[in-house]
Every structure is written in C-alpha cells, then in structure tokens.
Design a protein around this motif. Structure first.
Motif, PDB file in Angstrom:
ATOM      1  N   ALA A 148       0.830  -1.210   0.000  1.00  0.00           N
ATOM      2  CA  ALA A 148       0.000   0.000   0.000  1.00  0.00           C
ATOM      3  C   ALA A 148       0.866   1.261   0.000  1.00  0.00           C
ATOM      4  O   ALA A 148       0.564   2.230  -0.708  1.00  0.00           O
ATOM      5  CB  ALA A 148      -0.939  -0.011   1.208  1.00  0.00           C
ATOM      6  N   ALA A 149       1.951   1.256   0.771  1.00  0.00           N
ATOM      7  CA  ALA A 149       2.833   2.419   0.838  1.00  0.00           C
ATOM      8  C   ALA A 149       3.542   2.657  -0.495  1.00  0.00           C
ATOM      9  O   ALA A 149       3.694   3.808  -0.927  1.00  0.00           O
ATOM     10  CB  ALA A 149       3.855   2.236   1.954  1.00  0.00           C
ATOM     11  N   ILE A 150       3.958   1.601  -1.146  1.00  0.00           N
ATOM     12  CA  ILE A 150       4.618   1.742  -2.452  1.00  0.00           C
ATOM     13  C   ILE A 150       3.648   2.317  -3.477  1.00  0.00           C
ATOM     14  O   ILE A 150       3.973   3.276  -4.195  1.00  0.00           O
ATOM     15  CB  ILE A 150       5.211   0.398  -2.914  1.00  0.00           C
ATOM     16  N   LEU A 151       2.447   1.747  -3.553  1.00  0.00           N
ATOM     17  CA  LEU A 151       1.443   2.267  -4.486  1.00  0.00           C
ATOM     18  C   LEU A 151       1.083   3.717  -4.162  1.00  0.00           C
ATOM     19  O   LEU A 151       1.002   4.564  -5.059  1.00  0.00           O
ATOM     20  CB  LEU A 151       0.190   1.392  -4.454  1.00  0.00           C
ATOM     21  N   GLY A 152       0.867   4.000  -2.886  1.00  0.00           N
ATOM     22  CA  GLY A 152       0.552   5.364  -2.468  1.00  0.00           C
ATOM     23  C   GLY A 152       1.677   6.332  -2.780  1.00  0.00           C
ATOM     24  O   GLY A 152       1.443   7.484  -3.163  1.00  0.00           O
ATOM     25  N   GLY A 153       2.910   5.874  -2.636  1.00  0.00           N
ATOM     26  CA  GLY A 153       4.059   6.718  -2.953  1.00  0.00           C
ATOM     27  C   GLY A 153       4.106   7.090  -4.422  1.00  0.00           C
ATOM     28  O   GLY A 153       4.362   8.247  -4.777  1.00  0.00           O
ATOM     29  N   PHE A 154       3.845   6.120  -5.302  1.00  0.00           N
ATOM     30  CA  PHE A 154       3.821   6.411  -6.738  1.00  0.00           C
ATOM     31  C   PHE A 154       2.704   7.394  -7.087  1.00  0.00           C
ATOM     32  O   PHE A 154       2.911   8.356  -7.825  1.00  0.00           O
ATOM     33  CB  PHE A 154       3.651   5.124  -7.552  1.00  0.00           C
ATOM     34  N   ILE A 155       1.528   7.149  -6.532  1.00  0.00           N
ATOM     35  CA  ILE A 155       0.386   8.029  -6.821  1.00  0.00           C
ATOM     36  C   ILE A 155       0.637   9.430  -6.276  1.00  0.00           C
ATOM     37  O   ILE A 155       0.424  10.435  -6.964  1.00  0.00           O
ATOM     38  CB  ILE A 155      -0.916   7.430  -6.256  1.00  0.00           C
ATOM     39  N   GLY A 156       1.106   9.514  -5.035  1.00  0.00           N
ATOM     40  CA  GLY A 156       1.390  10.815  -4.429  1.00  0.00           C
ATOM     41  C   GLY A 156       2.461  11.581  -5.176  1.00  0.00           C
ATOM     42  O   GLY A 156       2.359  12.801  -5.378  1.00  0.00           O
ATOM     43  N   ASN A 157       3.501  10.885  -5.615  1.00  0.00           N
ATOM     44  CA  ASN A 157       4.572  11.524  -6.373  1.00  0.00           C
ATOM     45  C   ASN A 157       4.040  12.080  -7.694  1.00  0.00           C
ATOM     46  O   ASN A 157       4.358  13.209  -8.075  1.00  0.00           O
ATOM     47  CB  ASN A 157       5.693  10.519  -6.634  1.00  0.00           C
ATOM     48  N   TYR A 158       3.222  11.304  -8.374  1.00  0.00           N
ATOM     49  CA  TYR A 158       2.627  11.767  -9.633  1.00  0.00           C
ATOM     50  C   TYR A 158       1.783  13.018  -9.396  1.00  0.00           C
ATOM     51  O   TYR A 158       1.910  14.014 -10.116  1.00  0.00           O
ATOM     52  CB  TYR A 158       1.773  10.662 -10.261  1.00  0.00           C
TER      53      TYR A 158
END
Length: 122
Positions: free
Chosen positions: A80-90
């Motif tokens: 969840a943190a990895i996916l959230g990190g990608f989305i947040g970065n975008y």
C-alpha cells in the motif's frame, strides 16, 4: 539557499532523535522546518522521500529485535505504501502547485496535532 551543511546535520540528528522518542515519522517534523526556512516545497518533499526510509528502516530493525512483527500486515502495508508513494509523487509533480502542497502539509499537521491532543485528553 544558504542552509549550511552543519545546520542540516544538526537538524537531521534532532529530527531523528525526536522521531525515535515520539514514534512519529521524521517527515512530520523536518518538512515544516525546511519549508519555514524557505526551501522549495517540492524539493523538500523529494529530499524527505529519499532520507526518511533510512531512518525508518533503522527503527524497524530495532523494533524487530524487541517485539514480534506481524509479517502479513507488514507485507500489506508495504504494498500500500509503495502504491501510495507512486500516486502521491505523480500528483505532487504533475497536478499540484507549491501553494496546494503547503495547504495539504498544513492540514495533515493539524490532523496529527488534534489526534495527539485528543489521545492525551482521553
């Protein structure tokens, strides 16, 4: 920006000690401090995103040695943190400006403060 290396080392050490003592992410402390010192909000987010995992991993290793870890929960939270990190970065780099990012950080800090005050008053 004219922030000296020695000041950054001092700030990083202070944040590391506080986050270890309080059990909160260092980003909640260092991000507002760097922004208040005039650093660019997006640059602060990038720097913090790179540095925080190192302190977090050292804290994880400490906890691993003193308590039992639920590895299933750890796996789910990691994904969840990895996916959230990608989305947040975008979102940060392509959809939000400096002012919007500062508002989001401020709201999150207010929510953290309210939660902490609420837990003390219970």
């Amino acid at each position: 920006n004219n922030i000296t290396i020695s000041f950054m080392i001092l700030l990083g050490s202070f944040v590391g000690i506080l986050s270890g003592l309080l059990g909160v992410g260092g980003g909640a402390i260092v991000v507002p401090a760097l922004i208040m010192m005039g650093m660019d909000t997006k640059k602060v987010a990038v720097i913090t995103s790179f540095v925080i995992p190192f302190s977090t991993f050292s804290a994880f290793l400490t906890y691993l040695s003193i308590t039992k870890i639920d590895f299933y929960l750890l796996f789910i939270a990691t994904i969840a943190a990895i996916l959230g990190g990608f989305i947040g970065n975008y979102l940060m780099h392509f959809k939000l400006d400096q002012k919007q990012i500062k508002k989001i950080i401020a709201i999150m800090l207010y929510m953290l403060a309210i939660k902490m005050i609420w837990s003390v008053l219970k």
